[in-house]
Design an enzyme around this catalytic site. Structure first.
Site, mmCIF file in Angstrom:
data_model
loop_
_atom_site.group_PDB
_atom_site.id
_atom_site.type_symbol
_atom_site.label_atom_id
_atom_site.label_comp_id
_atom_site.label_asym_id
_atom_site.label_seq_id
_atom_site.Cartn_x
_atom_site.Cartn_y
_atom_site.Cartn_z
ATOM 1 N N TYR A 294 -11.250 89.527 85.654
ATOM 2 C CA TYR A 294 -9.812 89.403 85.372
ATOM 3 C C TYR A 294 -9.445 90.157 84.096
ATOM 4 O O TYR A 294 -10.037 89.934 83.039
ATOM 5 C CB TYR A 294 -9.447 87.933 85.247
ATOM 6 N N TYR A 345 -0.916 94.156 88.856
ATOM 7 C CA TYR A 345 -1.101 92.845 88.242
ATOM 8 C C TYR A 345 -0.380 91.803 89.085
ATOM 9 O O TYR A 345 0.840 91.693 89.049
ATOM 10 C CB TYR A 345 -0.595 92.788 86.798
#
Ligand SMILES: [Zn+2]
Lengths: 392, 145
Positions: A294, A345
């Site tokens: 991440y 994103y």
């Protein structure tokens, strides 16, 4: 030889059998609900599973589109299990992992997990909302101008650089590796945009020590995956990505995002999550061929590399040197579709789908022999991780 | 205008004694009424002994810089006019596990953007000062030698 604890784990008993995603971009015209329905529909078609078979739904607490609305659009039948996971970027692997638990325990047969997001919606940018007095954690930080997620992570980053000697060159290694992977991925928002080290070092500051290219993108889009039992997966046309292990993590005395108030703020949620993940796995970090870590902000990569045990504490910066995160020659090709910083994103849900593609052998930066594929969710917040494997 | 800064709810029952303290010109910290351990941010239960007994104790107001950022736009308008500005986290000399987020300024009425960012270093000693905005008194930090 399975240990008594192993007998209770969900190891290999479920698989991701369908993936779907819309286009990524800024200012997509369709509504968030429409995007969610399109991604779910694509994932069902990919799996070769009819809507009537879906009996479980898993999503983020941040999700605006409710289960009932999704079900009425896609034409689902009886739903017998549904759940949501909190903490934004920490949730994606948790959403999928909890769906796997529901399948493994017989609460559902086939679960759809999804994330849809339109950044143009002001509700999706909580830091920009003003009005009223601050209560809870924000009262200790926001009055002083620590306003945005990037400011909150920059505070930890400066301390990390101070304690362990990490440098901007290490952060640039991260940004450049992910951009290179995005340049190979036609679906990535940054597919056509080359990024050089000089451009990185000359970029404007956002919150020192973090510059523009240390930040993730702002993207509209939706993604979905279909999870079912290993048994059912063997009847389907797609290559199953077996869920080998799953974990969530909150370390002691953790405060989400502004984790400055305990004895060791740099030992983040990854450490708690990793302890369970590896305990429940039959593989070790050395077996991981490809990782999706991440990356809302570049410094989360060295912190995650340390937390998940790819290097010693404090060695996450140097681990990125010599193209070590880059496909095809790096030791641990990471965020091989471009990640949150260069593909899209969408709270890290694209990382789950790229983790599946690596198992299927269909990534645009495909790692040879990728039989163990790690996906993690947000570091700096209560988090989660998945280990996907070719074999059950 | 600093008047438009985001401000705490000083009537939040858990933290009201802290903001009452800053209003008197004191930097206080929540301490367990049973085992005496300090904790920050304040909360109802002591994580060491699970006591609900709470007292608020004065601190030295002396600290060192633990970390800092320099914020640049895009920012909320009230803050953008001071950018680039610093936000620091300090750890108290009394107990390094007790930290506060604030700003390094030249004095109580100094602007959050006035200190040359290139001169701020982790570990430098600071002490608390108090800035009144509306009905709230914010703790800020000045250098000490
Ligand atoms: Zn106590």
């Amino acid at each position: 030889m399975a240990s008594p604890q192993a007998a209770k784990s969900i190891r290999g008993s479920t698989a991701i059998v369908g993936i779907g995603q819309t286009a990524f971009g800024k200012g997509l015209v369709d509504t968030e609900l429409s995007l969610a329905c399109q991604a779910v529909s694509l994932a069902l078609d990919d799996a070769g599973i009819a809507p009537a078979e879906i009996d479980g739904l898993a999503s983020f607490t941040l999700e605006h589109d409710r289960e009932v609305d999704l079900a009425r659009n896609v034409g689902l039948g009886d739903i017998t299990w549904f759940s949501q996971v909190g903490y934004g970027g920490g949730a994606a692997c948790g959403v999928v992992g909890q769906a796997a638990m529901a399948v493994a325990t017989g609460q559902a047969n086939v679960v759809v997990a999804w994330r849809a997001r339109k950044r143009a919606d002001p509700a999706s940018r909580p830091w920009a909302q003003v009005g009223g007095r601050l209560a809870g954690n924000h009262q200790w930080t926001r009055p002083f101008g620590l306003l945005r997620p990037v400011d909150e992570i920059a505070m930890l980053t400066r301390r990390y650089m101070h304690e362990f000697g990490a440098t901007r060159d290490h952060l640039a290694n991260v940004a450049l590796a992910f951009r290179k992977h995005a340049n190979a991925n036609p679906n990535a928002a940054m597919h056509d945009k080359i990024l050089t080290r000089d451009q990185y070092l000359a970029a404007r500051w956002i919150s020192e020590p973090l510059c523009l290219f240390d930040n993730c993108l702002e993207t509209d889009g939706a993604l979905a995956v279909v999870i079912t039992s290993a048994e059912r997966a063997r009847d389907l046309a797609t290559t199953p990505a077996y869920i080998h292990a799953f974990a969530q993590g909150i370390p002691p005395q953790h405060q989400t995002m502004t984790n400055y108030f305990n004895e060791d703020p740099l030992r983040g949620p990854a450490w708690a999550c990793a302890s369970r993940l590896w305990r429940n796995a039959e593989v070790t970090p050395a077996d991981v061929k490809v990782a999706q870590l991440y990356d809302a902000f570049s410094p989360l990569i060295p912190l995650s590399l340390e937390g998940y045990g790819f290097c010693e504490r404090g060695e996450g910066g140097p681990f990125t040197d010599n193209g070590n995160l880059e496909w095809p020659d790096g030791g641990l090709p990471t965020n091989t579709a471009g990640g949150g910083m260069s593909e899209a994103y969408v709270h890290g849900f694209n990382l789950v789908i790229e983790g599946v593609r690596q198992i299927r052998g269909t990534s645009t930066s495909q790692v040879d022999g990728a039989d163990v594929s790690l996906v993690t969710s947000g570091e700096g917040v209560p988090t989660s991780a998945l280990l996907l494997t070719v074999d059950a | 205008m600093a008047d438009d800064f985001l401000l705490p709810d000083i009537e939040d029952p858990t933290s009201a004694p802290f903001w009452a303290g800053t209003g008197r010109g004191e930097l206080t910290v929540q301490a367990c009424g049973s085992c005496g351990r300090w904790r920050m941010p304040p909360r109802p239960m002591c994580p060491h002994c699970r006591s609900l007994e709470v007292e608020w104790v004065p601190t030295s107001g002396r600290a060192t810089v633990w970390s800092f950022v320099i914020a640049h736009p895009p920012l909320l308008p009230a803050y953008a006019e001071f950018a680039p500005y610093n936000v620091i986290t300090v750890m108290l000399d009394d107990d390094p596990r007790i930290r506060f987020v604030g700003n390094l300024v030249s004095g109580p009425d100094g602007s959050i953007g006035e200190i040359d960012a290139t001169t701020i270093v982790i570990g430098e000693p600071v002490e608390v000062v108090f800035t009144r905005i509306d009905d709230v008194t914010l703790p800020r930090w000045v250098r000490r030698s």
